[in-house]
Design a protein around this motif. Structure first.
Motif, short mmCIF file in Angstrom:
data_model
loop_
_atom_site.label_atom_id
_atom_site.label_comp_id
_atom_site.label_asym_id
_atom_site.label_seq_id
_atom_site.Cartn_x
_atom_site.Cartn_y
_atom_site.Cartn_z
N GLN A 1 85.63 29.11 39.10
CA GLN A 1 87.00 28.83 39.85
C GLN A 1 86.59 28.85 41.46
O GLN A 1 87.47 29.45 42.20
CB GLN A 1 88.17 29.90 39.61
CG GLN A 1 89.09 29.46 38.40
CD GLN A 1 88.44 30.22 37.16
OE1 GLN A 1 88.22 31.37 37.39
NE2 GLN A 1 88.25 29.49 36.07
N GLU A 2 85.39 28.39 41.67
CA GLU A 2 84.96 28.27 42.96
C GLU A 2 85.95 27.33 44.06
O GLU A 2 86.20 27.94 45.24
CB GLU A 2 83.46 27.77 43.11
CG GLU A 2 82.76 27.86 44.53
CD GLU A 2 82.62 28.95 44.99
OE1 GLU A 2 82.41 30.08 44.36
OE2 GLU A 2 82.19 29.00 46.28
N GLU B 1 89.07 27.60 44.20
CA GLU B 1 90.26 28.31 44.42
C GLU B 1 89.99 29.07 45.82
O GLU B 1 90.66 29.50 46.64
CB GLU B 1 90.56 29.29 43.54
CG GLU B 1 91.37 28.81 42.29
CD GLU B 1 91.58 29.77 41.11
OE1 GLU B 1 91.55 31.02 41.69
OE2 GLU B 1 91.82 29.29 40.24
N LYS B 2 88.58 29.05 46.24
CA LYS B 2 88.34 29.87 47.39
C LYS B 2 88.71 29.01 48.65
O LYS B 2 88.92 29.80 49.61
CB LYS B 2 86.43 29.78 47.44
CG LYS B 2 86.19 30.44 48.85
CD LYS B 2 84.42 30.25 48.64
CE LYS B 2 84.08 30.96 49.87
NZ LYS B 2 82.54 30.71 50.02
N TRP B 3 89.05 27.69 48.55
CA TRP B 3 89.31 26.90 49.60
C TRP B 3 90.64 26.39 49.84
O TRP B 3 91.09 25.90 50.63
CB TRP B 3 88.52 25.64 49.83
CG TRP B 3 87.08 25.88 49.67
CD1 TRP B 3 86.14 25.77 48.55
CD2 TRP B 3 86.17 26.53 50.72
NE1 TRP B 3 84.97 26.15 48.69
CE2 TRP B 3 84.92 26.76 49.96
CE3 TRP B 3 86.48 26.80 51.91
CZ2 TRP B 3 83.87 27.32 50.70
CZ3 TRP B 3 85.23 27.57 52.84
CH2 TRP B 3 84.08 27.79 52.12
N LEU B 4 91.63 27.12 48.82
CA LEU B 4 92.99 26.77 48.66
C LEU B 4 93.75 27.22 49.84
O LEU B 4 94.52 26.48 50.41
CB LEU B 4 93.57 27.15 47.40
CG LEU B 4 93.10 26.65 46.15
CD1 LEU B 4 93.79 27.14 44.75
CD2 LEU B 4 93.50 25.06 46.21
N LYS B 5 93.33 28.55 50.31
CA LYS B 5 94.02 28.98 51.72
C LYS B 5 93.78 27.90 52.84
O LYS B 5 94.64 28.14 53.75
CB LYS B 5 93.32 30.32 51.93
CG LYS B 5 91.59 30.23 51.89
CD LYS B 5 91.08 30.53 53.25
CE LYS B 5 89.55 30.33 53.15
NZ LYS B 5 89.03 29.76 54.56
N ARG C 1 99.69 31.40 47.92
CA ARG C 1 99.35 32.64 47.64
C ARG C 1 100.18 33.49 46.83
O ARG C 1 99.51 34.45 46.33
CB ARG C 1 99.42 33.20 49.28
CG ARG C 1 100.65 33.41 49.66
CD ARG C 1 100.61 34.02 51.37
NE ARG C 1 101.90 34.20 51.77
CZ ARG C 1 102.01 34.75 53.01
NH1 ARG C 1 101.17 34.39 53.94
NH2 ARG C 1 103.32 35.00 53.41
#
Lengths: 269, 170
Positions: B67-68, B70-74, B85
């Motif tokens: 799920q790498e 998801e790291k950039w969803l912020k 969040r």
């Protein structure tokens, strides 16, 4: 030639005195990001004492004095820690969702008294204060000094931060990882758990090296310790506050001097 | 009470022509840049008070290992702050792969899911894009919602989003 050298030394001494006043050394803990997402979230963090924000140019922060608290209140060890010439670097994996607090907190006793024309200074613990007979010195002034330098990083949604009740600290009415440009921010300052009224708070945006004027924002806390502010520019900010008062220590009332520093990121609103 | 009845209708009629559609066309511009990655895009409906009323879509690299993505969803910053969040990702029917440059049309059944339970009123549909080593942009289209309402709207981004068109049909 000799005279010129002498003149230069004097000039340098004068310059360092004035520079000392204008360039207080600033302590800070700076995370690479304050808001992170995902199941494998990491940040890398620098700790230093410097003149410019946030450029390491003076001393690294001592790694042993840094503590990390996870959202559930448990301590976390820094990973990959290195103490360099100018900065301390370490990594933090955010295994839990919520807000991590990364802090350096310390406190100590300072005493001063006069011996003739000379002012003597001493630093130590309460036990040493009595054992070494410092308490018997004529006209001795005892001050409890405490300092907290901290920052916050949130994985997912921000979680509540528990006040320590010690020294000067910031109560997040607006969460420190929920700050946006153009929106009002409310904080509350407390000293030893009690509202810290009329305390001067200074905010400086990072990158002051590139500005002729630091452009610092100076505010005063209200009677209930509240400060309200709106920042137009997104960026990383250094907040400092210092409170003087009295504290109770082993039944004695002593002077207290408490400093609080936070590095806060303001995101574009 | 009325909401419950509305929800029940599609079930009873089993997807009959009665259920309306919210159709959204999002243009992703073709960019002439040295390093191109498809933008991460979030689509949601905001109510008159600025609260998220319906979370419709989030386009990101859902197939990356661990799920790498998801790291950039912020970095879909407004969406992350308002709703992302709080979510436990991936969300069925919301999480979706990134889309290529060009016009991408997505359709949502207004008789089912989060739209079906919206009270009648003023809303905005918001499309926010965030591109790796690129920029960020947010486009919004106001619309009036009532069960059975029809509406169209269009808005355009300047950099990371092209034309965004909303078509609400009975």
């Amino acid at each position: 030639m000799k005279n010129l050298a002498k003149k230069l030394i004097i000039a340098a001494a004068v310059a360092s005195l004035t520079a000392g006043a204008a360039h207080a050394h600033r302590a800070w803990i700076l995370p690479s990001a304050t808001v992170v997402s995902g199941d494998n979230a990491w940040v890398t963090i620098d700790g230093a004492v410097s003149n410019n924000l946030f450029f390491p140019d003076h001393r690294p922060m001592q790694i042993e004095s840094i503590s990390i608290t996870a959202p559930d209140g448990t301590p976390v060890k820094p990973a990959n820690a290195t103490v360099g010439q100018y900065r301390t670097t370490f990594d933090l994996q955010l295994l839990q969702k919520g807000t991590y607090r990364i802090a350096q907190a310390n406190s100590g006793l300072n005493a001063s008294w006069k011996e003739g024309a000379e002012t003597k200074r001493w630093r130590g613990t309460m036990d040493e204060y009595v054992a070494q007979g410092i308490d018997k010195k004529p006209g001795v002034e005892l001050t409890l000094s405490s300092r907290r330098v901290e920052t916050f990083v949130t994985n997912g949604a921000p979680s509540a931060l528990k006040p320590t009740g010690k020294g000067l600290e910031l109560i997040a009415v607006t969460h420190p990882n929920d700050l946006y440009s153009g929106e009002e921010i409310t904080f509350k300052l407390v000293d030893g758990g009690k509202p810290a009224a009329n305390v001067e708070v200074t905010l400086i945006q990072g990158g002051d090296r590139y500005r002729a004027e630091a452009g610092e924002l100076v505010l005063k806390s209200a009677a209930d310790g509240t400060i309200k502010l709106t920042l137009e520019n997104a960026g990383m900010y250094w907040l400092e506050a210092e409170a003087r008062g009295t504290a109770s220590m082993e039944g004695k009332t002593v002077n207290s001097m408490s400093t609080y520093v936070a590095v806060l990121e303001v995101l574009p609103g | 009470m009325r909401n419950v009845v509305m929800l029940a209708v599609p079930v009873v009629m089993a997807g009959a022509a009665h259920a309306g559609t919210l159709e959204l066309t999002v243009e992703i511009p073709k960019l002439n840049v040295a390093e191109y990655h498809r933008p991460y895009v979030a689509i949601w409906i905001e109510d008159a008070s600025g609260k998220v009323a319906a979370n419709l879509s989030v386009w990101y690299d859902i197939k990356l290992k661990d799920q790498e993505g998801e790291k950039w969803l912020k970095d879909i910053r407004q969406w992350w702050r308002r709703t992302g969040r709080e979510l436990n990702l991936p969300v069925d029917g919301v999480s979706s792969p990134t889309k290529p440059p060009g016009k991408n049309t997505v359709k949502f059944d207004t008789g089912a899911g989060p739209i079906a339970t919206l009270p009648a009123g003023e809303y905005k549909i918001i499309v926010e894009a965030s591109r790796e080593v690129g920029g960020k942009e947010l486009v919004e289209i106001p619309f009036k919602w009532a069960p059975g309402a029809e509406a169209t709207g269009t808005a355009s981004g300047k950099a990371e989003l092209g034309a965004v068109t909303l078509k609400l049909t009975k």
